[in-house]
Design a protein around this motif. Structure first.
Motif, mmCIF file in Angstrom:
data_model
loop_
_atom_site.group_PDB
_atom_site.id
_atom_site.type_symbol
_atom_site.label_atom_id
_atom_site.label_comp_id
_atom_site.label_asym_id
_atom_site.label_seq_id
_atom_site.Cartn_x
_atom_site.Cartn_y
_atom_site.Cartn_z
ATOM 1 N N VAL A 31 0.838 -1.210 0.000
ATOM 2 C CA VAL A 31 0.000 0.000 0.000
ATOM 3 C C VAL A 31 0.869 1.254 0.000
ATOM 4 O O VAL A 31 0.619 2.212 -0.754
ATOM 5 C CB VAL A 31 -0.946 -0.005 1.220
ATOM 6 C CG1 VAL A 31 -1.601 1.369 1.407
ATOM 7 C CG2 VAL A 31 -2.017 -1.072 1.053
ATOM 8 N N GLN A 45 -7.030 1.348 3.234
ATOM 9 C CA GLN A 45 -6.422 0.584 2.150
ATOM 10 C C GLN A 45 -5.576 -0.566 2.683
ATOM 11 O O GLN A 45 -5.550 -1.653 2.106
ATOM 12 C CB GLN A 45 -5.578 1.510 1.281
ATOM 13 C CG GLN A 45 -6.406 2.471 0.443
ATOM 14 C CD GLN A 45 -5.553 3.433 -0.360
ATOM 15 O OE1 GLN A 45 -4.429 3.121 -0.746
ATOM 16 N NE2 GLN A 45 -6.082 4.622 -0.612
ATOM 17 N N ALA A 68 -6.820 -2.267 -3.454
ATOM 18 C CA ALA A 68 -7.384 -1.551 -2.303
ATOM 19 C C ALA A 68 -7.677 -0.095 -2.620
ATOM 20 O O ALA A 68 -8.534 0.521 -1.972
ATOM 21 C CB ALA A 68 -6.432 -1.651 -1.113
ATOM 22 N N ARG A 69 -6.977 0.481 -3.610
ATOM 23 C CA ARG A 69 -7.232 1.881 -3.981
ATOM 24 C C ARG A 69 -8.661 2.096 -4.459
ATOM 25 O O ARG A 69 -9.181 3.209 -4.394
ATOM 26 C CB ARG A 69 -6.266 2.316 -5.102
ATOM 27 C CG ARG A 69 -4.806 2.410 -4.699
ATOM 28 C CD ARG A 69 -4.565 3.501 -3.676
ATOM 29 N NE ARG A 69 -4.960 4.812 -4.108
ATOM 30 C CZ ARG A 69 -4.185 5.660 -4.772
ATOM 31 N NH1 ARG A 69 -2.942 5.313 -5.078
ATOM 32 N NH2 ARG A 69 -4.626 6.852 -5.118
#
Length: 288
Positions: A34, A226, A216-217
């Motif tokens: 991330v 995220q 996750a974005r």
């Protein structure tokens, strides 16, 4: 039916060890992924995943498949390439990502040459692609230790890392703090790639680190959100990939990374935040 499909695969001890290893990778590697995405340096992770190969190969030549020495060798090689690329970018006009690309290509070629020369084709495939179902208890303990150390270190440098992601000039203006945080973060990247190498090999480990982080974005706005989504997607990809590999007889390493890839494509298309579907809905709303 449900038992045979979902539970029976994990009655095998090797499958349980593989899942435990993937969970350890999720807790340590997903947050690192991330931050790589937030820093817009996702390809640096790919470069460093190849950079560890010469150290792993040299350790293999002198000590065989020694977990301890291959871990030490991979860590040393990855850190050396990161430092050399940083030095080259500061002493020459070449950007850091270009320097990393040059060094990782050299590292990949050198590592492959060493393993192919002093080992067998099977050992080369093991180093490059891993053997998740043959992961040793000692490797699991190493992965768990790296994951624990990563989470503890991220807790200490979380705020400076966030500041560096969104306002790099702020940390640069604060003196040596920015350089220290950058060095610590690169060390964590290399450490988690070495951890992933134990299970997925040098070529596949980056996939499980980056694909859930990129996905996750499309599901969360904040860095913390995220990270939580990336960890969850990594564990889901591991479970689904292992089940698919068990029933289809496919390599679990590839199945897990491909499952993470499917999650990415689904997030890209249908995620609630900035996905293709979300943008189309917003455009129609504006037209109305």
């Amino acid at each position: 039916m449900i038992h045979d499909l979902l539970i029976a695969p994990f009655e095998d001890a090797a499958m349980r060890r593989a899942l435990a290893g993937c969970i350890a990778l999720a807790l340590g590697g997903a947050p690192i992924g991330v931050f790589l995405v937030l820093r817009r340096t996702a390809l640096i992770g790919d470069a460093l995943s190849h950079a560890i190969l010469p150290g792993v190969a040299i350790a293999f030549v002198f000590a065989g498949f020694s977990l301890l020495w291959m871990t030490i060798g991979g860590l040393a090689a990855g850190l050396a390439v990161a430092l050399l690329a940083g030095a080259a970018s500061r002493l020459t006009p070449v950007a850091e990502d270009a320097s990393l690309a040059a060094f990782f290509i050299i590292s990949l070629a050198l590592g492959t040459l060493l393993v192919a020369t002093f080992g067998t084709d099977e050992e080369l495939l093991h180093v490059l692609f891993g053997d998740l179902l043959d992961i040793a208890p000692a490797a699991l303990l190493t992965m768990a230790a790296i994951s624990t150390a990563t989470m503890a270190t991220l807790a200490l440098v979380y705020r400076p890392l966030i500041a560096e992601c969104f306002d790099p000039s702020f940390l640069r203006a604060s003196g040596h703090a920015g350089a220290i945080v950058h060095a610590v973060f690169l060390s964590l990247v290399v450490l988690n790639l070495v951890s992933g190498f134990q299970a997925l090999g040098t070529l596949m480990s980056i996939g499980l680190m980056m694909l859930p982080a990129i996905s996750a974005r499309f599901w969360a706005d904040s860095a913390g959100g995220q990270i939580a989504v990336a960890i969850g997607l990594t564990i889901l990809a591991a479970i689904a990939g292992l089940i698919a590999a068990f029933h289809a007889g496919t390599p679990p390493e590839s199945s897990i990374v491909l499952t993470a890839g499917v999650f990415y494509l689904g997030s890209l298309a249908f995620g609630p935040r900035e996905s293709i579907a979300a943008r189309l809905v917003r455009l129609r709303h504006l037209e109305a």
